[in-house]
Motif scaffolding. Structure first.
Motif, PDB file in Angstrom:
ATOM      1  N   ARG A 176      19.240 -30.481  -0.295  1.00 29.72           N
ATOM      2  CA  ARG A 176      20.394 -29.875   0.377  1.00 29.72           C
ATOM      3  C   ARG A 176      20.606 -28.421  -0.043  1.00 29.72           C
ATOM      4  NH1 ARG A 176      26.450 -32.625   0.550  1.00 29.72           N
ATOM      5  NH2 ARG A 176      27.579 -30.798   1.350  1.00 29.72           N
ATOM      6  N   ALA A 177      20.451 -28.135  -1.329  1.00 31.42           N
ATOM      7  CA  ALA A 177      20.651 -26.764  -1.796  1.00 31.42           C
ATOM      8  C   ALA A 177      19.673 -25.798  -1.116  1.00 31.42           C
ATOM      9  CB  ALA A 177      20.502 -26.702  -3.307  1.00 31.42           C
ATOM     10  N   LYS A 178      18.426 -26.221  -1.006  1.00 34.79           N
ATOM     11  CA  LYS A 178      17.406 -25.377  -0.381  1.00 34.79           C
ATOM     12  C   LYS A 178      17.737 -25.135   1.085  1.00 34.79           C
ATOM     13  CE  LYS A 178      13.209 -23.525   0.082  1.00 34.79           C
ATOM     14  NZ  LYS A 178      12.793 -22.266  -0.565  1.00 34.79           N
ATOM     15  N   VAL A 179      18.162 -26.198   1.781  1.00 38.87           N
ATOM     16  CA  VAL A 179      18.450 -26.092   3.213  1.00 38.87           C
ATOM     17  C   VAL A 179      19.696 -25.251   3.465  1.00 38.87           C
ATOM     18  CG1 VAL A 179      19.091 -27.409   5.274  1.00 38.87           C
ATOM     19  CG2 VAL A 179      17.274 -28.249   3.774  1.00 38.87           C
ATOM     20  N   GLU A 180      20.765 -25.506   2.694  1.00 37.15           N
ATOM     21  CA  GLU A 180      22.038 -24.853   2.970  1.00 37.15           C
ATOM     22  C   GLU A 180      22.144 -23.452   2.369  1.00 37.15           C
ATOM     23  OE1 GLU A 180      25.432 -27.245   2.050  1.00 37.15           O
ATOM     24  OE2 GLU A 180      24.770 -28.930   3.272  1.00 37.15           O
ATOM     25  N   LEU A 181      21.559 -23.246   1.207  1.00 33.34           N
ATOM     26  CA  LEU A 181      21.727 -21.967   0.519  1.00 33.34           C
ATOM     27  C   LEU A 181      20.533 -21.041   0.690  1.00 33.34           C
ATOM     28  CD1 LEU A 181      23.290 -23.268  -2.821  1.00 33.34           C
ATOM     29  CD2 LEU A 181      24.464 -22.526  -0.736  1.00 33.34           C
ATOM     30  N   GLY A 182      19.359 -21.625   0.883  1.00 36.35           N
ATOM     31  CA  GLY A 182      18.169 -20.808   1.088  1.00 36.35           C
ATOM     32  C   GLY A 182      17.724 -20.076  -0.161  1.00 36.35           C
ATOM     33  N   ASP A 183      16.850 -19.116   0.039  1.00 37.11           N
ATOM     34  CA  ASP A 183      16.277 -18.362  -1.068  1.00 37.11           C
ATOM     35  C   ASP A 183      17.147 -17.164  -1.423  1.00 37.11           C
ATOM     36  OD1 ASP A 183      13.957 -19.995  -1.302  1.00 37.11           O
ATOM     37  OD2 ASP A 183      13.105 -18.994   0.462  1.00 37.11           O
ATOM     38  N   ALA A 184      16.964 -16.689  -2.627  1.00 34.43           N
ATOM     39  CA  ALA A 184      17.629 -15.475  -3.101  1.00 34.43           C
ATOM     40  C   ALA A 184      16.784 -14.910  -4.223  1.00 34.43           C
ATOM     41  CB  ALA A 184      19.045 -15.792  -3.593  1.00 34.43           C
ATOM     42  N   PRO A 185      16.862 -13.602  -4.474  1.00 35.19           N
ATOM     43  CA  PRO A 185      16.039 -13.005  -5.534  1.00 35.19           C
ATOM     44  C   PRO A 185      16.295 -13.606  -6.908  1.00 35.19           C
ATOM     45  CG  PRO A 185      16.959 -11.303  -4.111  1.00 35.19           C
ATOM     46  CD  PRO A 185      17.622 -12.594  -3.719  1.00 35.19           C
ATOM     47  N   ASP A 186      17.511 -14.094  -7.147  1.00 43.59           N
ATOM     48  CA  ASP A 186      17.843 -14.659  -8.455  1.00 43.59           C
ATOM     49  C   ASP A 186      17.945 -16.184  -8.416  1.00 43.59           C
ATOM     50  OD1 ASP A 186      20.121 -14.921  -6.954  1.00 43.59           O
ATOM     51  OD2 ASP A 186      21.458 -13.897  -8.373  1.00 43.59           O
ATOM     52  N   ARG A 187      17.288 -16.804  -7.444  1.00 53.17           N
ATOM     53  CA  ARG A 187      17.347 -18.261  -7.310  1.00 53.17           C
ATOM     54  C   ARG A 187      15.942 -18.805  -7.117  1.00 53.17           C
ATOM     55  NH1 ARG A 187      20.610 -19.224  -2.559  1.00 53.17           N
ATOM     56  NH2 ARG A 187      22.283 -18.449  -3.912  1.00 53.17           N
TER      57      ARG A 187
END
Length: 253
Positions: A50-61
């Motif tokens: 769920r985190a991957k789907v809802e929040l997506g990528d980020a430089p600090d994630r």
């Protein structure tokens, strides 16, 4: 204006509903200048959690697709001890996770003493909590809580309990320490406890330091280095709730 909370990396256990909330809150805290950190690492076996789907990528994630035990077995075994004055790494636990930190210190003890009995045994005595349940063998984790009510979701365990509207007069870490004292007074060769204490850190996210886990492993090493039978009380706790295990070390060769 309060100073931001400074951390290095944060390991979020699970990318489901809890992990998604914690990861999003950490991002908000950083955006609003309330926290500084290098990376948030979300660990989940599902590549489409769920985190991957809802929040997506980020430089600090970052997202790690792996079993929790396998991940912590590698991460904690290579983690350096904390340096005073330098940012630390933290673990963001899930309320529904198994007692992962105990499983790691037990695995480390088995690696350290391969010919020696190392096992989880039932936790004796009482912690005097209204909720007290033990998992069956071979797990033997004892789950305890001072709450005999339904706690608010994502409660940060403030000084005044929001569920009952009165001052919180209890502290699970103290209850585990008192248990260890009673066992030693009864003649049990019990060391510790090794306590991994989750506290509200920022924006509703609770954490405990990786340094606490490494210190727990060092405590187990000291308890067993003489080769005599010993036991170590190990607990992951917040102010109100806890998972408690007793690690039994048999006699060395």
């Amino acid at each position: 204006m309060s100073e931001p909370v400074v951390m290095r990396d944060l390991i979020v256990v699970g990318g489901g509903c809890y992990g998604t909330f914690y990861t999003a809150q950490l991002a908000k805290a950083k955006q609003q200048g309330k926290a500084r950190f290098r990376h948030v690492v979300v660990v989940d076996r599902d590549p489409a959690c769920r985190a991957k789907v809802e929040l997506g990528d980020a430089p600090d994630r970052a997202y790690v697709v792996r079993d929790w035990q396998a991940y912590f077995g590698e991460f904690l075994s290579a983690a350096p001890r904390a340096v005073p004055g330098e940012p630390e790494d933290y673990i963001v636990p899930s309320p529904l996770m198994p007692h992962l930190m105990f499983e790691w210190v037990r695995a480390r003890a088995r690696e350290r003493w391969p010919g020696r009995p190392v096992e989880a045994v039932p936790v004796p005595d009482s912690l005097h909590t209204p909720y007290d349940r033990s998992a069956p063998a071979p797990d033997h984790t004892r789950y305890v809580s001072f709450a005999d009510w339904i706690c608010p979701t994502h409660c940060i365990e403030p000084a005044v309990c929001p569920a009952i509207g009165r001052a919180r007069t209890w502290e699970m870490g103290d209850a585990v320490r008192q248990l260890g004292e009673r066992l030693r007074a009864a003649g049990e060769p019990v060391h510790g406890p090794a306590l991994f204490v989750c506290r509200h850190h920022v924006f509703g996210v609770g954490t405990f330091a990786v340094e606490q886990v490494l210190a727990g492993d060092a405590l187990v090493r000291r308890a067993g280095e003489s080769g005599a039978p010993a036991a170590v009380l190990v607990a992951t706790v917040s102010a109100c709730h806890g998972a408690v295990n007793l690690l039994r070390l048999g006699a060395g060769a």
